[in-house]
Enzyme design. Structure first.
Site, short mmCIF file in Angstrom:
data_model
loop_
_atom_site.label_atom_id
_atom_site.label_comp_id
_atom_site.label_asym_id
_atom_site.label_seq_id
_atom_site.Cartn_x
_atom_site.Cartn_y
_atom_site.Cartn_z
N PRO A 2 0.91 -1.18 0.02
CG PRO A 2 -0.55 -1.38 1.82
CD PRO A 2 0.85 -1.87 1.33
CD GLU A 3 4.28 2.29 -3.37
OE1 GLU A 3 4.54 3.35 -3.89
OE2 GLU A 3 5.04 1.21 -3.60
#
Length: 291
Positions: A2-3
DNA sequence: CTGTCCCTGATT
DNA sequence: AATCAGGGACAG
């Protein structure tokens, strides 16, 4: 992992089922460093609070509560937030690391890695926070107090400018890849989008930051924003564990140009993509297209 | 600034 | 059985 895009997709999908609802049950796993605020205290703080808004800053989600306090959520590497009913008798994990199928997600039931479950007074799904490696974070902050980790963030990557990157670059001789991963410089950029942005901007991952020109900094920030905006549209990158809150995969992993494509041909020139380790992170680039 | 650590599942 | 992956806080 997750970015910014994955966190933003999560925010958009979670908002409609979270905002305006009142928390009436809080279930957690045992105390661990995943809970910056200990479970016991967390329950006490969250119970009977109504969620007013769900914001994103960098890779952090911030749920604003009706007493002006804030709940911070960070997905770490393997964090997954689900909105689902609680009907299924057992969690059915799809094969391997592929997470949950849509059918399963609609009837999600917690496993040993599900660390936080929120239930609400109003009708609708429960919220599940699952994180196998526990690099994620849950933290509560009193009204008026700020999160240290949020205060340290630079401008959100979607709002940042080339000038800001250029100015940060002047003082550093580290590889530009390290600079992009520094949340104090551009908040929200992680390993995937740093590599993708540098490829589009035609700058090698190991170029020293202070040797990157002003024009290249503009190009890097524009490229980062382009790939991230596109990723948000496609639902994010489901490369390791990330899935959307309904359990389905995102689509951006199919559009990536360099990340985790070591040895595969460059989409532009067919030269095999190379891999370097920079700042303990694998970095991927085209040795011909990037200078 | 770099190195270490947290954690667990996949891979070697 | 050992190694790897990696976000970010922290120590050195």
């Amino acid at each position: 992992m997750p970015e910014l895009p994955e966190v933003e997709v999560t925010r958009r999908k979670l908002s409609p089922v979270l905002v305006g609802r009142t928390i009436t049950s809080v279930e957690t796993t045992r105390k661990s460093y995943f809970f910056i605020t200990p479970p016991q205290q967390l329950k006490q703080r969250l119970l009977d609070r109504r969620v007013e808004a769900l914001d994103r800053v960098g890779k952090y989600l911030l749920a604003r509560l009706d007493d002006e306090s804030t709940l911070l959520l960070h997905l770490g590497m393997t964090g997954q937030l689900f909105a689902a009913g609680a009907l299924s008798p057992r969690l059915l994990l799809a094969k391997g690391k592929r997470a949950l199928t849509p059918e399963v997600a609609r009837t999600f039931s917690p496993d040993a890695h599900t660390h936080l479950i929120l239930g609400f007074r109003e009708a609708g799904p429960l919220i599940y926070f699952r994180d196998v490696r526990k690099f994620g974070k849950v933290e509560w902050a009193a009204p008026g107090s700020e999160f240290t980790r949020v205060k340290k963030l630079g401008p959100d990557a979607l709002a940042a400018t080339g000038v800001q990157l250029f100015e940060a670059a002047q003082a550093r001789s580290t590889p530009v890849k390290s600079l992009l991963l520094d949340q104090g410089v551009l908040a929200g950029v992680g390993n995937i989008y740093a590599d993708e942005a540098l490829f589009l901007a035609k700058v090698r991952v190991d170029r020293r930051a202070n040797r990157v020109t002003r024009a290249e900094c503009d190009a890097i920030v524009r490229a980062a924003q382009k790939v991230m905006r596109r990723s948000i549209v496609t639902g994010g990158s489901s490369i390791s564990d990330y899935v959307q809150p309904d359990g389905t995969d995102g689509g951006y992993q199919n559009e990536r140009r360099v990340y985790a494509r070591t040895g595969e041909p460059c989409k532009t020139c067919r030269t095999p993509i190379e891999r370097l380790v920079i700042a303990q992170r694998s970095s991927h680039f085209c040795p011909r297209c990037q200078k």
